[in-house]
Scaffold this active site. Structure first.
Site, PDB file in Angstrom:
ATOM      1  N   ASN A  42       0.933  -1.234  -0.121  1.00 15.09           N
ATOM      2  CA  ASN A  42       0.138   0.098   0.091  1.00 15.09           C
ATOM      3  C   ASN A  42       0.768   1.161   0.015  1.00 15.09           C
ATOM      4  O   ASN A  42       0.832   2.374   0.930  1.00 15.09           O
ATOM      5  CB  ASN A  42      -1.465  -0.227   1.051  1.00 15.09           C
ATOM      6  CG  ASN A  42      -0.022   0.010   2.681  1.00 15.09           C
ATOM      7  OD1 ASN A  42       0.858  -0.393   3.043  1.00 15.09           O
ATOM      8  ND2 ASN A  42      -0.506  -0.041   3.243  1.00 15.09           N
ATOM      9  N   LYS A 108      -2.437  -9.358  -2.190  1.00 16.31           N
ATOM     10  CA  LYS A 108      -2.862  -8.408  -1.353  1.00 16.31           C
ATOM     11  C   LYS A 108      -4.267  -7.804  -1.821  1.00 16.31           C
ATOM     12  O   LYS A 108      -5.174  -6.778  -2.204  1.00 16.31           O
ATOM     13  CB  LYS A 108      -1.851  -7.618  -0.870  1.00 16.31           C
ATOM     14  CG  LYS A 108      -2.648  -6.448  -0.031  1.00 16.31           C
ATOM     15  CD  LYS A 108      -2.832  -7.705   1.648  1.00 16.31           C
ATOM     16  CE  LYS A 108      -3.422  -7.184   2.087  1.00 16.31           C
ATOM     17  NZ  LYS A 108      -3.129  -6.262   3.489  1.00 16.31           N
ATOM     18  N   HIS A 189      -3.975  -9.941   9.602  1.00 19.52           N
ATOM     19  CA  HIS A 189      -4.289  -9.397  11.443  1.00 19.52           C
ATOM     20  C   HIS A 189      -5.543  -9.497  11.771  1.00 19.52           C
ATOM     21  O   HIS A 189      -6.962  -8.834  12.289  1.00 19.52           O
ATOM     22  CB  HIS A 189      -3.789  -8.215  11.129  1.00 19.52           C
ATOM     23  CG  HIS A 189      -4.171  -7.677   9.714  1.00 19.52           C
ATOM     24  ND1 HIS A 189      -6.072  -7.827   9.600  1.00 19.52           N
ATOM     25  CD2 HIS A 189      -3.525  -7.170   8.743  1.00 19.52           C
ATOM     26  CE1 HIS A 189      -6.234  -6.639   8.471  1.00 19.52           C
ATOM     27  NE2 HIS A 189      -4.520  -5.944   8.091  1.00 19.52           N
ATOM     28  N   LEU A 233      -6.222  -1.366  12.098  1.00 23.15           N
ATOM     29  CA  LEU A 233      -7.517  -1.407  11.074  1.00 23.15           C
ATOM     30  C   LEU A 233      -6.841  -2.629  11.426  1.00 23.15           C
ATOM     31  O   LEU A 233      -6.115  -3.056  10.718  1.00 23.15           O
ATOM     32  CB  LEU A 233      -8.081  -0.391  10.098  1.00 23.15           C
ATOM     33  CG  LEU A 233      -9.106   0.204  10.869  1.00 23.15           C
ATOM     34  CD1 LEU A 233      -9.256   1.670   9.212  1.00 23.15           C
ATOM     35  CD2 LEU A 233      -9.854   0.102  11.597  1.00 23.15           C
ATOM     36  N   ASP A 262       2.005  -6.329  11.164  1.00 24.47           N
ATOM     37  CA  ASP A 262       1.048  -4.884  10.690  1.00 24.47           C
ATOM     38  C   ASP A 262       1.438  -4.128  11.301  1.00 24.47           C
ATOM     39  O   ASP A 262       0.833  -3.481  11.515  1.00 24.47           O
ATOM     40  CB  ASP A 262      -0.214  -5.014  10.452  1.00 24.47           C
ATOM     41  CG  ASP A 262      -1.190  -4.544  10.197  1.00 24.47           C
ATOM     42  OD1 ASP A 262      -0.428  -4.722   8.955  1.00 24.47           O
ATOM     43  OD2 ASP A 262      -2.487  -4.020  10.175  1.00 24.47           O
ATOM     44  N   HIS A 266       3.236   5.431  10.933  1.00 20.58           N
ATOM     45  CA  HIS A 266       2.972   6.282  10.677  1.00 20.58           C
ATOM     46  C   HIS A 266       3.214   7.900  11.569  1.00 20.58           C
ATOM     47  O   HIS A 266       3.927   7.752  13.322  1.00 20.58           O
ATOM     48  CB  HIS A 266       1.228   6.476  10.945  1.00 20.58           C
ATOM     49  CG  HIS A 266       0.724   6.060  10.535  1.00 20.58           C
ATOM     50  ND1 HIS A 266       0.164   6.385   9.158  1.00 20.58           N
ATOM     51  CD2 HIS A 266      -0.593   4.760  10.837  1.00 20.58           C
ATOM     52  CE1 HIS A 266      -0.719   5.371   8.655  1.00 20.58           C
ATOM     53  NE2 HIS A 266      -0.372   4.693   9.562  1.00 20.58           N
ATOM     54  N   ALA A 278      -5.184   8.213  11.712  1.00 22.00           N
ATOM     55  CA  ALA A 278      -4.426   7.621  10.866  1.00 22.00           C
ATOM     56  C   ALA A 278      -4.311   5.968  11.795  1.00 22.00           C
ATOM     57  O   ALA A 278      -3.958   6.103  12.509  1.00 22.00           O
ATOM     58  CB  ALA A 278      -2.942   7.845  10.287  1.00 22.00           C
TER      59      ALA A 278
HETATM   60  C1  NCD Z   1      -1.554  -0.483   7.517  1.00 17.70           C
HETATM   61  C2  NCD Z   1      -1.021   0.860   7.003  1.00 17.70           C
HETATM   62  O1  NCD Z   1      -1.089   2.270   8.145  1.00 17.70           O
HETATM   63  O2  NCD Z   1      -0.777   0.890   6.316  1.00 17.70           O
HETATM   64  N1  NCD Z   1      -2.488   0.185   8.923  1.00 17.70           N
HETATM   65  C3  NCD Z   1      -3.236  -0.538  10.052  1.00 17.70           C
HETATM   66  O3  NCD Z   1      -4.244   0.320  10.194  1.00 17.70           O
HETATM   67  N2  NCD Z   1      -2.346  -1.644  10.231  1.00 17.70           N
HETATM   68  C4  NCD Z   1      -3.205  -0.339   6.581  1.00 17.70           C
HETATM   69  C5  NCD Z   1      -3.585  -2.146   7.097  1.00 17.70           C
HETATM   70  O4  NCD Z   1      -2.987  -3.278   6.525  1.00 17.70           O
HETATM   71  O5  NCD Z   1      -4.729  -2.489   6.939  1.00 17.70           O
HETATM   72 ZN    ZN Z   2      -1.399  -4.043   7.457  1.00 15.68          ZN
END
Ligand code: NCD
Ligand code: ZN
Length: 369
Positions: A42, A108, A189, A233, A262, A266, A278
């Site tokens: 991503n 993915k 996750h 998330l 995961d 940020h 975020a």
């Molecule tokens: C992830 C991200 O910040 O790239 N965030 C998250 O809450 N896990 C994206 C993801 O895997 O959902």
């Molecule tokens: Zn992730």
């Protein structure tokens, strides 16, 4: 004092981002005994084509992202997987050519707009009709799923008996499994008892990653003081869900559940904004210490070799086996002594690892790499 040694491990779901910060995030993984990683696509733009020759302004290639990761320190990893971000432009031909070249090991699925950087995802049903999932099944490319139903109203997105993840695992994914019974799927996750039960119902082709935060915390920890550093998330769930996750990982016969942090950095300045937070928790540098802490909380005596073996399966070998990777020949150690967790300083700004964002900077375990 308990100290035990493990093979270096693979973080089979993590985010390293792009640009100057890459080196800092990769280093935090090397510093916690990682022998390899599955680095999420991503990126901006998304890593949505396999070969550099197919790149456009809208899509980076796996070839390019791998090279960037390697030159930012990732060449020290023994294994590196970058899954292909599935979009409405993905074709079966891309899957077949990618698998043939050896660089494409996984794809993915992001629920459209379902999480950070998920705006390029298409509904799962589109990959059924386009033939993409059939091609993946045929050539043995793993489907990594962010298992949340998209586009739900608030009362279905998160409520007591139903949420985006339970809907996805009870209504959406079973249809795909029925149609493509030999498609290898990693439910990433996972956060709910419903997801644990779904994964357990198919032990040939389905596995799951579990993060440290979902083993250690519940939604109450997030909303008590609105600790947004714990916001990721899928969002944290209830006690019964966390108990199901813990019992899955400490089960002596566990072959299906494995580590995928995961870890999603940020910078502090972007984590909370006036119109929302975020999603993503950062666990670079501390994940094995958090995972072993969760095992202890679940009642495992980590001075016992039996408990250490179960932990080793979760951290070091189940995931490697599922992805067909060798277990690392290198090792690192975990020590039952307090350690201090530091804020990560990057060229973009500070990143708060767990549990620092919760006002605690001491962990009961330390690491020696
Ligand atoms: C992830 C991200 O910040 O790239 N965030 C998250 O809450 N896990 C994206 C993801 O895997 O959902
Ligand atoms: Zn992730």
């Amino acid at each position: 004092m308990t100290e035990f040694t493990l093979p270096k491990w693979y973080d089979l779901h993590t985010h390293f981002r792009q640009g100057d910060v890459l080196g800092s995030y990769i280093k935090s993984h090397l510093d916690m005994g990682c022998a390899g990683a599955l680095a999420m696509p991503n990126t901006k733009p998304p890593t949505a084509v396999v070969f550099e020759s197919d790149e456009s302004g809208n899509a980076w290639s796996i070839e390019r992202y791998m090279r960037d990761l390697q030159s930012a320190g990732g060449s020290a990893f023994e294994q590196l997987i970058v899954p292909l971000y599935l979009t409405k432009e993905t074709t079966p031909e891309m899957i077949i050519a990618g698998a043939k070249s050896g660089i494409l090991k996984a794809c993915k699925y992001y629920p459209p707009h379902g999480t950070t950087g998920a705006e390029f995802g298409a509904p799962l049903s589109e990959y059924v009709s386009s033939g993409v999932l059939a091609a993946m099944e045929e050539v043995g490319v793993v489907l990594c799923v962010h298992g949340e139903e998209h586009n739900l109203a608030g009362d279905r997105y998160f409520d007591l008996d139903v949420n985006a993840e339970t809907i996805f695992y009870s209504e959406r994914l079973p249809q795909v499994v029925k149609k493509f019974p030999k498609l290898k799927i990693v439910c990433e996750h996972i956060t709910t008892k419903a997801a644990v039960d779904f994964v357990r119902s198919n032990d040939d082709y389905i596995a799951a990653t579990i993060t440290p935060q979902h083993l250690l915390y519940t939604i109450g920890d997030l909303i008590k003081g609105l600790k947004y550093h714990l916001f990721c998330l899928p969002v944290l769930k209830y006690c019964k869900d966390r108990e199901a996750l813990l019992s899955a990982v400490i089960d002596p016969s566990n072959t299906q559940f494995f580590a995928g942090t995961d870890s999603a950095p940020h910078i502090a300045a972007n984590k909370a904004t006036e119109c929302g937070c975020a999603a993503g928790c950062f666990t670079g540098g501390v994940a094995p210490q958090l995972y072993v802490q969760a095992f202890e909380i679940a009642g495992m005596d980590m001075s016992q070799s039996g408990s250490q073996d179960i932990f080793k399966r979760f951290l070091c070998s189940n995931g490697a086996d599922f992805y067909g990777l060798p277990v690392s020949g290198e090792s690192f150690s975990l020590i039952r002594e307090d350690s201090k967790v530091e804020i990560l300083k990057t060229s973009d700004g500070d990143v708060m690892p767990l549990p620092v964002g919760l006002g605690c900077n001491i962990l009961p375990w330390n690491i020696k790499v």
